[in-house]
Design a protein around this motif. Structure first.
Motif, PDB file in Angstrom:
ATOM      1  N   LEU A   1     -40.385   7.933 -79.176  1.00 16.86           N
ATOM      2  CA  LEU A   1     -40.734   6.654 -78.569  1.00 16.86           C
ATOM      3  C   LEU A   1     -39.996   5.508 -79.267  1.00 16.86           C
ATOM      4  N   ILE A   2     -40.038   5.496 -80.585  1.00 11.67           N
ATOM      5  CA  ILE A   2     -39.370   4.437 -81.337  1.00 11.67           C
ATOM      6  C   ILE A   2     -37.852   4.549 -81.188  1.00 11.67           C
ATOM      7  N   PHE A   3     -37.343   5.776 -81.206  1.00 14.22           N
ATOM      8  CA  PHE A   3     -35.899   5.980 -81.097  1.00 14.22           C
ATOM      9  C   PHE A   3     -35.360   5.427 -79.777  1.00 14.22           C
ATOM     10  N   PHE A   4     -36.001   5.782 -78.665  1.00 11.78           N
ATOM     11  CA  PHE A   4     -35.498   5.323 -77.375  1.00 11.78           C
ATOM     12  C   PHE A   4     -35.772   3.833 -77.162  1.00 11.78           C
ATOM     13  N   GLY A   5     -36.765   3.283 -77.849  1.00  9.02           N
ATOM     14  CA  GLY A   5     -36.947   1.837 -77.826  1.00  9.02           C
ATOM     15  C   GLY A   5     -35.776   1.134 -78.487  1.00  9.02           C
ATOM     16  N   ALA A   6     -35.365   1.628 -79.665  1.00  8.41           N
ATOM     17  CA  ALA A   6     -34.194   1.068 -80.353  1.00  8.41           C
ATOM     18  C   ALA A   6     -32.917   1.357 -79.571  1.00  8.41           C
ATOM     19  N   PHE A   7     -32.866   2.518 -78.938  1.00  9.43           N
ATOM     20  CA  PHE A   7     -31.731   2.917 -78.100  1.00  9.43           C
ATOM     21  C   PHE A   7     -31.528   1.899 -76.969  1.00  9.43           C
ATOM     22  N   LEU A   8     -32.623   1.498 -76.329  1.00  8.42           N
ATOM     23  CA  LEU A   8     -32.557   0.525 -75.247  1.00  8.42           C
ATOM     24  C   LEU A   8     -32.136  -0.847 -75.762  1.00  8.42           C
ATOM     25  N   ILE A   9     -32.684  -1.253 -76.893  1.00 12.15           N
ATOM     26  CA  ILE A   9     -32.313  -2.551 -77.475  1.00 12.15           C
ATOM     27  C   ILE A   9     -30.825  -2.584 -77.792  1.00 12.15           C
ATOM     28  N   MET A  10     -30.307  -1.486 -78.310  1.00 11.85           N
ATOM     29  CA  MET A  10     -28.884  -1.416 -78.650  1.00 11.85           C
ATOM     30  C   MET A  10     -28.025  -1.559 -77.402  1.00 11.85           C
ATOM     31  N   ILE A  11     -28.433  -0.928 -76.315  1.00 23.13           N
ATOM     32  CA  ILE A  11     -27.672  -1.012 -75.073  1.00 23.13           C
ATOM     33  C   ILE A  11     -27.731  -2.425 -74.497  1.00 23.13           C
ATOM     34  N   LEU A  12     -28.891  -3.062 -74.576  1.00 20.66           N
ATOM     35  CA  LEU A  12     -29.062  -4.396 -74.011  1.00 20.66           C
ATOM     36  C   LEU A  12     -28.282  -5.451 -74.786  1.00 20.66           C
ATOM     37  N   THR A  13     -28.300  -5.353 -76.107  1.00 20.33           N
ATOM     38  CA  THR A  13     -27.706  -6.399 -76.941  1.00 20.33           C
ATOM     39  C   THR A  13     -26.272  -6.103 -77.368  1.00 20.33           C
TER      40      THR A  13
ATOM     41  N   ALA B   1     -31.539  -4.267 -83.114  1.00 17.21           N
ATOM     42  CA  ALA B   1     -32.258  -2.996 -83.196  1.00 17.21           C
ATOM     43  C   ALA B   1     -32.822  -2.784 -84.599  1.00 17.21           C
ATOM     44  N   LEU B   2     -32.041  -3.101 -85.612  1.00 17.86           N
ATOM     45  CA  LEU B   2     -32.508  -2.939 -86.986  1.00 17.86           C
ATOM     46  C   LEU B   2     -33.639  -3.917 -87.305  1.00 17.86           C
ATOM     47  N   CYS B   3     -33.498  -5.152 -86.828  1.00 18.77           N
ATOM     48  CA  CYS B   3     -34.570  -6.135 -87.043  1.00 18.77           C
ATOM     49  C   CYS B   3     -35.852  -5.693 -86.346  1.00 18.77           C
ATOM     50  N   ALA B   4     -35.704  -5.144 -85.139  1.00 17.63           N
ATOM     51  CA  ALA B   4     -36.868  -4.648 -84.412  1.00 17.63           C
ATOM     52  C   ALA B   4     -37.522  -3.504 -85.171  1.00 17.63           C
ATOM     53  N   GLY B   5     -36.708  -2.655 -85.806  1.00 11.78           N
ATOM     54  CA  GLY B   5     -37.255  -1.557 -86.600  1.00 11.78           C
ATOM     55  C   GLY B   5     -38.067  -2.053 -87.783  1.00 11.78           C
ATOM     56  N   ILE B   6     -37.567  -3.095 -88.440  1.00  7.48           N
ATOM     57  CA  ILE B   6     -38.284  -3.660 -89.587  1.00  7.48           C
ATOM     58  C   ILE B   6     -39.591  -4.296 -89.138  1.00  7.48           C
ATOM     59  N   VAL B   7     -39.542  -5.055 -88.048  1.00  9.92           N
ATOM     60  CA  VAL B   7     -40.757  -5.686 -87.518  1.00  9.92           C
ATOM     61  C   VAL B   7     -41.761  -4.622 -87.079  1.00  9.92           C
ATOM     62  N   ALA B   8     -41.267  -3.563 -86.435  1.00  8.96           N
ATOM     63  CA  ALA B   8     -42.151  -2.480 -85.998  1.00  8.96           C
ATOM     64  C   ALA B   8     -42.823  -1.808 -87.182  1.00  8.96           C
ATOM     65  N   SER B   9     -42.089  -1.658 -88.269  1.00  9.30           N
ATOM     66  CA  SER B   9     -42.653  -1.038 -89.468  1.00  9.30           C
ATOM     67  C   SER B   9     -43.802  -1.875 -90.033  1.00  9.30           C
ATOM     68  N   LEU B  10     -43.586  -3.164 -90.141  1.00 12.64           N
ATOM     69  CA  LEU B  10     -44.597  -4.039 -90.735  1.00 12.64           C
ATOM     70  C   LEU B  10     -45.806  -4.211 -89.819  1.00 12.64           C
ATOM     71  N   THR B  11     -45.561  -4.439 -88.529  1.00 10.94           N
ATOM     72  CA  THR B  11     -46.681  -4.623 -87.600  1.00 10.94           C
ATOM     73  C   THR B  11     -47.443  -3.321 -87.376  1.00 10.94           C
TER      74      THR B  11
ATOM     75  N   LEU C   1     -38.794   4.504 -71.261  1.00  8.80           N
ATOM     76  CA  LEU C   1     -37.704   3.946 -72.065  1.00  8.80           C
ATOM     77  C   LEU C   1     -36.395   4.676 -71.802  1.00  8.80           C
ATOM     78  N   PHE C   2     -36.471   5.993 -71.648  1.00  5.89           N
ATOM     79  CA  PHE C   2     -35.276   6.781 -71.332  1.00  5.89           C
ATOM     80  C   PHE C   2     -34.694   6.337 -69.990  1.00  5.89           C
ATOM     81  N   TYR C   3     -35.545   6.196 -69.003  1.00  5.22           N
ATOM     82  CA  TYR C   3     -35.083   5.801 -67.666  1.00  5.22           C
ATOM     83  C   TYR C   3     -34.534   4.372 -67.681  1.00  5.22           C
ATOM     84  N   ALA C   4     -35.199   3.476 -68.416  1.00  6.04           N
ATOM     85  CA  ALA C   4     -34.725   2.098 -68.505  1.00  6.04           C
ATOM     86  C   ALA C   4     -33.354   2.028 -69.168  1.00  6.04           C
ATOM     87  N   SER C   5     -33.135   2.852 -70.184  1.00  6.52           N
ATOM     88  CA  SER C   5     -31.832   2.890 -70.851  1.00  6.52           C
ATOM     89  C   SER C   5     -30.748   3.372 -69.900  1.00  6.52           C
TER      90      SER C   5
END
Length: 250
Positions: free
Chosen positions: A149-161, A167-177, A237-241
């Motif tokens: 779930l987290i991998f494909f979330g970051a996967f989608l962010i990478m494709i979008l941006t 993607a790395l910032c999102a990973g850090i925020v996800a870790s803390l939250t 997330l897979f389909y959105a990517s």
């Protein structure tokens, strides 16, 4: 797709992805104290303590790890701005599936090593508690699903941006939250999908003796509903990517 997958394997070899995947489970085991032998009194409750601690360590470490894996899959395309060139040399489907499949295999490999490390730790230190096979299999399935779930979330962010930094910032925020949500009522944690390691866990603290600092762990029913919901989110997330890759301009 086979050709795209072979290319990803070659790129991973140059990036030393195998070493990275080996270091992640080691980091998790170090975090939960896997290198220190428990006392004689703790051996009878050692697997329960280990299975209780693993989701907490995962929610803090693995969101960042998954973001790193996802961003590294697109590193050459981002640095060289080769999106348009690649889409003229091969189909979008082969490029996308090659990366998605290879990334999934890396996630499965990390999960296999981490769960294998829990079993090996018990053998090394001679845990006297009976190894809970059913709990082990459930924990493995939950860990893998949330990691994907987290991998494909970051996967989608990478494709979008088209930039690894978000993607790395999102990973850090996800870790803390995700870690913060563990200290809130369980209903709140259901709204933090990247922190599902903890609400999916079947172990909880049943009793704590303040005078002796002894913790007794209990189990709760498997959360199959949340696990199925996690699988649905992965597919979304897979389909959105894939939809985003299809719409990228050439």
């Amino acid at each position: 797709m086979a050709g795209a997958f072979r290319i990803e394997v070659q790129k991973a070899h140059r990036r030393h992805d195998l070493l990275f995947c080996l270091l992640v489970p080691l980091l998790v085991m170090l975090w939960i104290g896997g290198i220190s032998a428990p006392s004689q009194d703790e051996l009878e409750n050692a697997y329960s303590a280990l299975f209780y601690s693993i989701p907490v360590a995962n929610v803090l470490i693995l969101p960042i790890v998954m973001a790193v894996l996802a961003s590294r899959l697109w590193d050459m395309e981002v640095k060289g701005s080769t999106w348009k060139l690649l889409y003229t040399l091969q189909s979008r489907r082969s490029l996308f599936l090659g990366k998605a499949l290879f990334g999934t295999m890396e996630v499965v490999f990390i999960t296999f090593l981490e769960m294998g490390g829990t079993y090996l730790t018990g053998k090394i230190y001679g845990y006297t508690e009976e190894f809970p096979v059913n709990q082990f299999l459930y924990l493995t399935a939950c860990t893998l699903m949330v990691e994907l779930l987290i991998f494909f979330g970051a996967f989608l962010i990478m494709i979008l941006t088209k930039n690894p930094l978000p993607a790395l910032c999102a990973g850090i925020v996800a870790s803390l939250t995700g870690l913060f949500s563990a200290f809130l009522p369980q209903i709140v944690s259901y709204f933090v999908p990247w922190g599902y390691f903890i609400p999916l866990s079947s172990y909880e603290v049943a009793n704590w003796e303040q005078t002796t600092h002894t913790i007794t762990y209990g189990t709760r029913p498997y959360n199959w509903g949340l696990l199925i919901f996690t699988l649905i989110l992965i597919m979304i997330l897979f389909y959105a990517s894939w939809c985003r890759v299809q719409k990228q301009e050439v």
